[in-house]
Design an enzyme around this catalytic site. Structure first.
Site, PDB file in Angstrom:
ATOM      1  N   THR A  52     -70.296 131.293   2.201  1.00  0.00           N
ATOM      2  CA  THR A  52     -69.676 130.007   1.928  1.00  0.00           C
ATOM      3  C   THR A  52     -70.700 128.899   2.140  1.00  0.00           C
ATOM      4  O   THR A  52     -71.687 129.079   2.869  1.00  0.00           O
ATOM      5  CB  THR A  52     -68.448 129.788   2.832  1.00  0.00           C
ATOM      6  OG1 THR A  52     -67.730 128.655   2.379  1.00  0.00           O
ATOM      7  CG2 THR A  52     -68.845 129.601   4.287  1.00  0.00           C
ATOM      8  N   GLU A  53     -70.487 127.776   1.496  1.00  0.00           N
ATOM      9  CA  GLU A  53     -71.360 126.603   1.640  1.00  0.00           C
ATOM     10  C   GLU A  53     -72.816 126.905   1.280  1.00  0.00           C
ATOM     11  O   GLU A  53     -73.744 126.482   1.980  1.00  0.00           O
ATOM     12  CB  GLU A  53     -71.291 126.050   3.071  1.00  0.00           C
ATOM     13  CG  GLU A  53     -69.918 125.574   3.493  1.00  0.00           C
ATOM     14  CD  GLU A  53     -69.405 124.396   2.664  1.00  0.00           C
ATOM     15  OE1 GLU A  53     -70.229 123.592   2.190  1.00  0.00           O
ATOM     16  OE2 GLU A  53     -68.179 124.297   2.482  1.00  0.00           O
ATOM     17  N   LYS A 113     -72.371 127.340  -4.622  1.00  0.00           N
ATOM     18  CA  LYS A 113     -71.783 127.924  -5.838  1.00  0.00           C
ATOM     19  C   LYS A 113     -71.385 126.840  -6.832  1.00  0.00           C
ATOM     20  O   LYS A 113     -71.686 126.931  -8.018  1.00  0.00           O
ATOM     21  CB  LYS A 113     -70.552 128.769  -5.479  1.00  0.00           C
ATOM     22  CG  LYS A 113     -70.833 130.053  -4.737  1.00  0.00           C
ATOM     23  CD  LYS A 113     -69.590 130.919  -4.621  1.00  0.00           C
ATOM     24  CE  LYS A 113     -68.439 130.233  -3.915  1.00  0.00           C
ATOM     25  NZ  LYS A 113     -68.755 129.869  -2.520  1.00  0.00           N
TER      26      LYS A 113
END
Length: 227
Positions: free
Chosen positions: A12-13, A16
């Site tokens: 995550t982070e 994307k």
């Protein structure tokens, strides 16, 4: 001919949405029509129009086709937590059967380039023992992997690529998004990724002062993806 891809990340982070918006922008610069979906998103803010997610809005801003927010992001949750936990708190069944028709509706619009962005990494849980990767499998979309370049990224990228292959999907390409420009032996790390990932590198995105879709697009090679 229309093309569609699932955007996955090593964590995550790690950018994307930054990369997805850049790819959509690059496609628009080539005169191609674009559409996108981020079927589930946490960390949404309440607005007069309802819950809105910044990443979904960024994707919507790069869609040349007229899409409503709810078409891009049908499942929006306020807490900045794992989607299946956020869904559980409000009594929503978050599974592939619920997500699939929304994404298929966007794909059916037939844009030249459609991107479906996941949440977090490849094995983000849904309810009922499913994972968001099961949605990619149900859609049978080739995958673009965004590698957040920092310490440990080689392991994360190779494990994710193995999982994608194990799920029977094609890794269409990968993007090196340099989230930590101070990464030791940066060029060597990228060379190792290029040697071991069985897909073309679609670009190396440096840490940008302003990571606008136009700025990111300048570092991406859409031709390697679409021909």
């Amino acid at each position: 001919m229309s093309s569609a891809f699932f955007i996955a990340g090593t964590d995550t982070e790690i950018g994307k949405t930054t990369v997805a918006a850049g790819l959509l922008h690059a496609a628009r610069q080539r005169g191609l029509s674009t559409a996108a979906a981020k079927p589930v998103a946490s960390d949404c803010a309440m607005t007069e129009q309802g819950l809105r997610n910044g990443d979904a809005l960024a994707l919507l801003g790069e869609c040349s086709l007229a899409l409503d927010y709810a078409e891009v992001n049908p499942f929006a949750f306020a807490p900045a937590i794992a989607p299946h936990l956020a869904a559980r708190e409000v009594g929503v069944e978050l599974n592939v059967a619920a997500l699939l028709p929304h994404v298929q509706k966007v794909l059916a619009r037939g844009a030249d380039l459609t991107l479906v962005e996941g949440a977090g990494g490849w094995r983000v849980p849904l309810t009922g023992g499913e994972s968001l990767s099961d949605l990619a499998v149900a859609l049978q979309l080739p995958v673009i992997l965004v590698v957040g370049v920092r310490l440990g990224c080689i392991n994360h990228a190779l494990l994710t690529a193995e999982a994608i292959a194990r799920d029977g999907l094609t890794l269409a390409g990968w993007v090196a998004n340099v989230v930590d420009p101070a990464t030791s032996r940066l060029d060597d790390n990228l060379a190792t990724l290029a040697e071991r990932l069985a897909a073309p590198c679609l670009g190396r995105v440096p840490r940008l002062a302003e990571a606008s879709p136009a700025a990111v697009a300048a570092h991406l090679d859409l031709a390697s993806l679409l021909g």
